[in-house]
Write a protein that holds these residues in place. Sequence first.
Motif, short mmCIF file in Angstrom:
data_model
loop_
_atom_site.label_atom_id
_atom_site.label_comp_id
_atom_site.label_asym_id
_atom_site.label_seq_id
_atom_site.Cartn_x
_atom_site.Cartn_y
_atom_site.Cartn_z
N ILE A 40 0.83 -1.32 0.07
CA ILE A 40 -0.09 0.02 0.11
C ILE A 40 0.80 1.17 0.06
O ILE A 40 1.92 1.25 0.54
CB ILE A 40 -0.91 -0.07 1.11
N SER A 41 0.57 2.21 -0.65
CA SER A 41 1.17 3.61 -0.69
C SER A 41 1.38 4.07 0.65
O SER A 41 0.28 4.09 1.34
CB SER A 41 0.63 4.54 -1.60
N GLU A 42 2.21 4.87 0.99
CA GLU A 42 2.16 5.81 2.37
C GLU A 42 0.99 6.55 2.56
O GLU A 42 0.63 6.61 3.56
CB GLU A 42 3.65 6.60 2.45
N LYS A 46 -1.66 6.53 5.32
CA LYS A 46 -1.74 7.60 6.27
C LYS A 46 -3.26 7.84 6.27
O LYS A 46 -4.10 8.24 7.25
CB LYS A 46 -1.03 8.65 5.85
N ASP A 47 -4.09 7.96 5.29
CA ASP A 47 -5.29 8.17 5.17
C ASP A 47 -6.23 6.97 5.91
O ASP A 47 -7.16 7.59 6.58
CB ASP A 47 -6.16 8.30 3.55
N GLU A 54 -10.41 8.97 13.64
CA GLU A 54 -11.36 9.85 13.68
C GLU A 54 -12.68 8.80 14.33
O GLU A 54 -13.28 9.17 15.07
CB GLU A 54 -11.83 10.25 12.46
N VAL A 55 -12.71 7.54 13.77
CA VAL A 55 -13.66 6.77 14.30
C VAL A 55 -13.50 6.41 15.75
O VAL A 55 -14.43 6.23 16.55
CB VAL A 55 -13.94 5.35 13.46
N VAL A 56 -12.27 5.88 15.93
CA VAL A 56 -11.90 5.55 17.29
C VAL A 56 -12.13 6.61 18.32
O VAL A 56 -12.48 6.52 19.54
CB VAL A 56 -10.58 4.67 17.27
N GLY A 57 -11.71 7.73 17.99
CA GLY A 57 -11.67 8.89 18.77
C GLY A 57 -13.02 9.52 18.93
O GLY A 57 -13.20 10.63 19.71
N SER A 58 -14.14 9.12 18.30
CA SER A 58 -15.59 9.54 18.35
C SER A 58 -16.30 9.21 19.61
O SER A 58 -17.39 9.60 19.73
CB SER A 58 -16.31 9.31 17.12
N GLY A 59 -15.70 7.92 20.31
CA GLY A 59 -16.16 7.28 21.45
C GLY A 59 -15.87 6.17 21.59
O GLY A 59 -15.31 5.40 21.15
N ARG A 328 -1.83 10.00 16.71
CA ARG A 328 -1.66 10.81 15.71
C ARG A 328 0.08 11.54 15.65
O ARG A 328 0.53 11.86 14.65
CB ARG A 328 -2.28 12.46 16.25
N TRP A 329 0.59 11.36 16.90
CA TRP A 329 1.94 11.49 17.04
C TRP A 329 2.84 10.38 15.95
O TRP A 329 3.71 10.84 15.41
CB TRP A 329 2.51 11.56 18.30
N LEU A 330 2.30 9.15 16.11
CA LEU A 330 3.08 8.05 15.42
C LEU A 330 2.90 8.42 14.26
O LEU A 330 3.61 7.97 13.16
CB LEU A 330 2.19 6.55 15.93
N ILE A 331 1.54 8.68 13.80
CA ILE A 331 1.19 8.81 12.07
C ILE A 331 2.30 10.07 11.66
O ILE A 331 2.89 9.61 10.74
CB ILE A 331 0.01 9.16 11.90
N THR A 332 2.37 11.18 12.34
CA THR A 332 3.16 12.18 11.92
C THR A 332 4.67 11.63 11.73
O THR A 332 5.30 12.22 10.84
CB THR A 332 3.26 13.35 12.73
N ASN A 333 5.06 10.90 12.52
CA ASN A 333 6.33 10.31 12.73
C ASN A 333 6.79 8.71 11.80
O ASN A 333 7.62 8.06 11.93
CB ASN A 333 7.06 10.05 14.14
#
Length: 595
Positions: A40-42, A46-47, A54-59, A328-333
């Motif tokens: 899979i492409s990077e 990331k998407d 977003e799904v997990v962080g909604s509740g 989110r920090w892990l995704i950024t890094n």
Amino acid sequence: MHLQHRRRRHFESCIPQVAGILMTIMTQSKENPEKNREVISEESMKDLLTKQLEVVGSGGAFVWAIFFLCVTPNILNGFHVSSYTLLGHLPDDQWCGIPELQDTNWTLAQKREIVGKGLDSGGCTVWDWNYGHLAKMSYEAARNYTSHLSQISQPAEVSCRVKGQHEFAHPETTFVADWDLTCDRSIQRTSAQVSISLGKFCGSFSFGILADKFGRKTSFTLGAAFFIVGSFFCTFSPWYSLFLAGRFALGAASSGLFYPAFTMIVENICLKHRSWMSIAFSASYPVGMIILAIVGYLIQPWRHLQLALTIPSLLLILNCYLMVESPRWLITNQRYDRVYKILFRQPSHYQIQPAVAAPSQVASDKKSLEPVEGFSFGQKLKNGPLKSIIELYANGRVRRMIFASYFMFCVTSLSYYVTALNAANLSVSRYLYIIGTGLVDIPSYLVPVIMLRFTGRRLTTMFLFMWTGVSLLLVLAVPAGSTTWIVAFAMLGRFGISATYSVVTLYTAELYPTQIRNSALGTCSTFAHVGSISAPYVVDVLGALGWYIPTTICGCCVLVAGLLTLTLPETGTGKLSDKVESSASSTPTEPAEKQ
């Protein structure tokens, strides 16, 4: 039969070979798991991870786990940062004990009358009598003798430490009695609170950079270690210098716990829950103050109280074990496998497709064919530990925002602690004072929850700044003798500044991209502690010149901070930027649409 027997023997002889082939295939599969993973492409990875976040962080369990693991350390911060009021209070009564008079049959009141009759120094000074000679007399004879000598020639007034030592009523309730921090050494008592502020000053800067560089959990774990060690130093220290070192460690640790925990909430929880959870996170601090006051009332000896506040800090070990790194920090890094396992609760079956290098131009001269030299030490610093700090000031737009944020944090902290110290001058029990302050602070965190839903971050921050400034300046309109009205307006100002504190922290966290968010929060906190360190001097030094000066200074500065808020963009759109470039290119009115 013979043919069947031969076939059977042949089949049995093939079984080990087939088993060996299967084992070889399975071994190769385990040794080369990458061959079985989907490419899979990077950008697609990331998407995928961002949408799942977003799904997990909604509740659900993920959100509540982050919330409780981040809120509990802030309650502990309320314990220790405010404990100075109980641990280091001035004794209710003190006097000078003269060794020569200890063996006399005089009462304590009689000894104090002979030693300091007519003096208004609170036991800091005594009369320079020959106490060895007076100890041989009865009290009546000694009183007549000193009265007669005073009529002839007034004796010299000397420090208590020249003739004896300070004695206190209920000395076990304060560390002041343990290390004799009164009179000419009273400034050293204040250093216990200054040590906390200096620790927070240093910790906010260093732990913010560590959290951006090595991760939120790493910074949190280091802060927890400092917190536990500092707590034990404060509890069992036989020397005041070691006690101050423990207080410094507690201050540094409070920043190491606060900012990574708060950033975890802001980064990984959706907008629906982010606002109220961030406010609830800030409100957990006065909850710690209320618990502190109740425990302090029940446990009077200061070392026992310090131990009671230390034991709950051991729960931080469990927090460090259960907490996960910020997705989110892990995704950024670009740590996609780890964040995939956190969000999907299973190992990743994707393999990142190597990026295809863009076709380069054919070298036309020898310089392009020369080997690239290694980076210098300065370049390594710029691209390594100092990268996030440089990015704070390299871009003009981000630089303007960060300087405005510095002023806002400094003024907010200054006003918060000035109102706290001014309220302490009231003739009320210190336990009731701490509970009252906590009770004022809790509703102040609820008001922004409603306002943020309707007016956004920028207007809410400006309104609360204006509320605080006007309330503090109204103190000037009250006559000096109207204590009730003065305290009422001061508490209105405290209500406003407490509400402002929570909103400013949320607003600042959303202003900056993920790359530099913790560095921005950390350096802003550094300036906040400049305000907290200055507050005691504003109250004690300037307050001595005029009782209205501290509130007037804070009121004017807060009004200026409210006007500066108008220069900042609105962030309440739900989307956070990850890169400095996207944040810098956004417009003030629509920051999220162009990220």
